[in-house]
Design a protein around this motif. Structure first.
Motif, PDB file in Angstrom:
ATOM      1  N   LEU A  95      12.696  17.840  31.745  1.00  0.00           N
ATOM      2  CA  LEU A  95      12.776  19.183  32.313  1.00  0.00           C
ATOM      3  C   LEU A  95      12.238  20.216  31.329  1.00  0.00           C
ATOM      4  O   LEU A  95      11.483  21.126  31.713  1.00  0.00           O
ATOM      5  N   ALA A  96      12.608  20.065  30.061  1.00  0.00           N
ATOM      6  CA  ALA A  96      12.101  21.001  29.050  1.00  0.00           C
ATOM      7  C   ALA A  96      10.583  20.896  28.921  1.00  0.00           C
ATOM      8  O   ALA A  96       9.876  21.910  28.815  1.00  0.00           O
ATOM      9  N   ALA A  97      10.065  19.646  28.935  1.00  0.00           N
ATOM     10  CA  ALA A  97       8.616  19.461  28.846  1.00  0.00           C
ATOM     11  C   ALA A  97       7.921  20.036  30.074  1.00  0.00           C
ATOM     12  O   ALA A  97       6.839  20.634  29.970  1.00  0.00           O
ATOM     13  N   ALA A  98       8.529  19.853  31.256  1.00  0.00           N
ATOM     14  CA  ALA A  98       7.940  20.385  32.485  1.00  0.00           C
ATOM     15  C   ALA A  98       7.916  21.918  32.460  1.00  0.00           C
ATOM     16  O   ALA A  98       6.931  22.540  32.883  1.00  0.00           O
ATOM     17  N   ARG A  99       8.978  22.509  31.964  1.00  0.00           N
ATOM     18  CA  ARG A  99       9.005  23.973  31.863  1.00  0.00           C
ATOM     19  C   ARG A  99       7.964  24.476  30.877  1.00  0.00           C
ATOM     20  O   ARG A  99       7.276  25.473  31.138  1.00  0.00           O
ATOM     21  N   GLU A 100       7.840  23.784  29.755  1.00  0.00           N
ATOM     22  CA  GLU A 100       6.827  24.177  28.772  1.00  0.00           C
ATOM     23  C   GLU A 100       5.429  24.044  29.353  1.00  0.00           C
ATOM     24  O   GLU A 100       4.577  24.925  29.173  1.00  0.00           O
ATOM     25  N   LEU A 101       5.184  22.929  30.076  1.00  0.00           N
ATOM     26  CA  LEU A 101       3.884  22.730  30.712  1.00  0.00           C
ATOM     27  C   LEU A 101       3.626  23.810  31.758  1.00  0.00           C
ATOM     28  O   LEU A 101       2.510  24.334  31.872  1.00  0.00           O
ATOM     29  N   GLN A 102       4.657  24.141  32.539  1.00  0.00           N
ATOM     30  CA  GLN A 102       4.495  25.176  33.551  1.00  0.00           C
ATOM     31  C   GLN A 102       4.143  26.515  32.921  1.00  0.00           C
ATOM     32  O   GLN A 102       3.252  27.222  33.408  1.00  0.00           O
ATOM     33  N   GLU A 103       4.833  26.870  31.847  1.00  0.00           N
ATOM     34  CA  GLU A 103       4.542  28.130  31.178  1.00  0.00           C
ATOM     35  C   GLU A 103       3.117  28.130  30.616  1.00  0.00           C
ATOM     36  O   GLU A 103       2.396  29.128  30.720  1.00  0.00           O
ATOM     37  N   ARG A 104       2.721  26.985  30.029  1.00  0.00           N
ATOM     38  CA  ARG A 104       1.373  26.913  29.463  1.00  0.00           C
ATOM     39  C   ARG A 104       0.313  26.982  30.556  1.00  0.00           C
ATOM     40  O   ARG A 104      -0.713  27.659  30.407  1.00  0.00           O
ATOM     41  N   VAL A 105       0.562  26.290  31.669  1.00  0.00           N
ATOM     42  CA  VAL A 105      -0.390  26.307  32.778  1.00  0.00           C
ATOM     43  C   VAL A 105      -0.471  27.705  33.393  1.00  0.00           C
ATOM     44  O   VAL A 105      -1.562  28.209  33.698  1.00  0.00           O
ATOM     45  N   ASP A 106       0.683  28.350  33.569  1.00  0.00           N
ATOM     46  CA  ASP A 106       0.680  29.705  34.127  1.00  0.00           C
ATOM     47  C   ASP A 106      -0.079  30.669  33.220  1.00  0.00           C
ATOM     48  O   ASP A 106      -0.854  31.512  33.701  1.00  0.00           O
ATOM     49  N   ALA A 107       0.138  30.555  31.913  1.00  0.00           N
ATOM     50  CA  ALA A 107      -0.551  31.449  30.969  1.00  0.00           C
ATOM     51  C   ALA A 107      -2.057  31.184  30.986  1.00  0.00           C
ATOM     52  O   ALA A 107      -2.866  32.130  30.994  1.00  0.00           O
ATOM     53  N   GLU A 108      -2.453  29.909  31.001  1.00  0.00           N
ATOM     54  CA  GLU A 108      -3.881  29.573  31.028  1.00  0.00           C
ATOM     55  C   GLU A 108      -4.517  30.012  32.336  1.00  0.00           C
ATOM     56  O   GLU A 108      -5.648  30.512  32.351  1.00  0.00           O
ATOM     57  N   ALA A 109      -3.798  29.824  33.449  1.00  0.00           N
ATOM     58  CA  ALA A 109      -4.333  30.246  34.748  1.00  0.00           C
ATOM     59  C   ALA A 109      -4.509  31.760  34.797  1.00  0.00           C
ATOM     60  O   ALA A 109      -5.521  32.264  35.300  1.00  0.00           O
ATOM     61  N   ALA A 110      -3.544  32.507  34.246  1.00  0.00           N
ATOM     62  CA  ALA A 110      -3.664  33.967  34.218  1.00  0.00           C
ATOM     63  C   ALA A 110      -4.845  34.391  33.340  1.00  0.00           C
ATOM     64  O   ALA A 110      -5.583  35.326  33.685  1.00  0.00           O
ATOM     65  N   HIS A 111      -5.032  33.688  32.216  1.00  0.00           N
ATOM     66  CA  HIS A 111      -6.162  34.014  31.333  1.00  0.00           C
ATOM     67  C   HIS A 111      -7.497  33.742  32.019  1.00  0.00           C
ATOM     68  O   HIS A 111      -8.415  34.586  31.971  1.00  0.00           O
ATOM     69  N   LEU A 112      -7.618  32.587  32.659  1.00  0.00           N
ATOM     70  CA  LEU A 112      -8.862  32.256  33.351  1.00  0.00           C
ATOM     71  C   LEU A 112      -9.106  33.199  34.520  1.00  0.00           C
ATOM     72  O   LEU A 112     -10.256  33.570  34.802  1.00  0.00           O
ATOM     73  N   TRP A 113      -8.041  33.587  35.201  1.00  0.00           N
ATOM     74  CA  TRP A 113      -8.183  34.522  36.326  1.00  0.00           C
ATOM     75  C   TRP A 113      -8.676  35.878  35.829  1.00  0.00           C
ATOM     76  O   TRP A 113      -9.517  36.521  36.472  1.00  0.00           O
TER      77      TRP A 113
END
Length: 221
Positions: free
Chosen positions: A60-78
């Motif tokens: 769960l902790a790894a999934a949350r970290e991945l989600q935060e990283r993916v959200d941040a990268e997606a916002a940056h690319l957007w």
């Protein structure tokens, strides 16, 4: 009066009592063994359950970290996409929501998007359709340099003296630089089209400038 018990009957009762005692002892040992086995199995089950809980917490902790990283990268690319689109990108709102029917690794998908944006951001060479404008830049540079040279010659004639000798030489050198002058507006054109001024565009500008300079020099004689 009670009759006395014979020794044979007494011995049989003792044997039976001994057998019952042995059977009870065996059953107690069997029950104790079963109980210990059940306790050990319960302990193992509890330990496995605790390990599964700890693993689930790590996942769960790894999934949350991945989600935060993916959200941040997606916002940056957007944001990069919005910047690339310029004024049209300002009408775009936040990044789109994740698709529920996609099972691919989001990190891989974001990597592909980043590669696509990087390729789109790399300036290419001006297309062949820009050749007329490039030739016009060469012509304009040659004409401008020739006009400056003519003005220098006229100034030398007007002032006389040493300027009458030096200015025609300077005018001729300026005129020869005409094809190179055309590279300045050609570079501006390439920058506006987010392209590089490659060998082909440079050759087009220089060729048009050289031809124009030669014609102007021929006509000016």
């Amino acid at each position: 009066m009670n009759r006395p018990v014979t020794s044979e009957t007494y011995a049989a009762q003792v044997r039976r009592l001994a057998e019952l005692s042995a059977r009870v002892h065996a059953q107690r040992a069997e029950a104790r063994t079963w109980y210990e086995r059940q306790c050990a199995a319960a302990d193992r089950a509890v330990a496995e359950a605790e390990e599964q809980v700890r693993q689930a917490e790590r996942d769960l902790a790894a999934a949350r970290e991945l989600q935060e990283r993916v959200d941040a990268e997606a916002a940056h690319l957007w944001q990069r996409l919005r910047d690339r689109l310029g004024a049209g990108g300002r009408r775009l709102r936040g990044p789109p929501q994740p698709a529920a029917d996609v099972d691919a690794d989001p990190v891989v998908l974001l990597g592909r998007v980043k590669e696509l944006l990087d390729r789109a951001g790399q300036p290419g060479e001006l297309p062949g359709s820009a050749n007329p404008l490039l030739a016009l830049c060469g012509v304009a540079g040659a004409v401008l340099a020739y006009a400056l040279g003519a003005g220098a010659r006229a100034a030398g004639v007007g002032y006389g003296g040493d300027l009458a000798v030096g200015m025609p030489v300077l005018a001729f050198m300026v005129t020869l630089l005409g094809p190179l002058v055309g590279l300045v507006p050609a570079k501006v054109l390439a920058d506006r089209r987010h392209a590089v001024l490659g060998p082909r565009p440079i050759i087009v500008v220089l060729a048009a400038g050289l031809v124009t300079t030669a014609l102007l020099l021929a006509l000016g004689r």
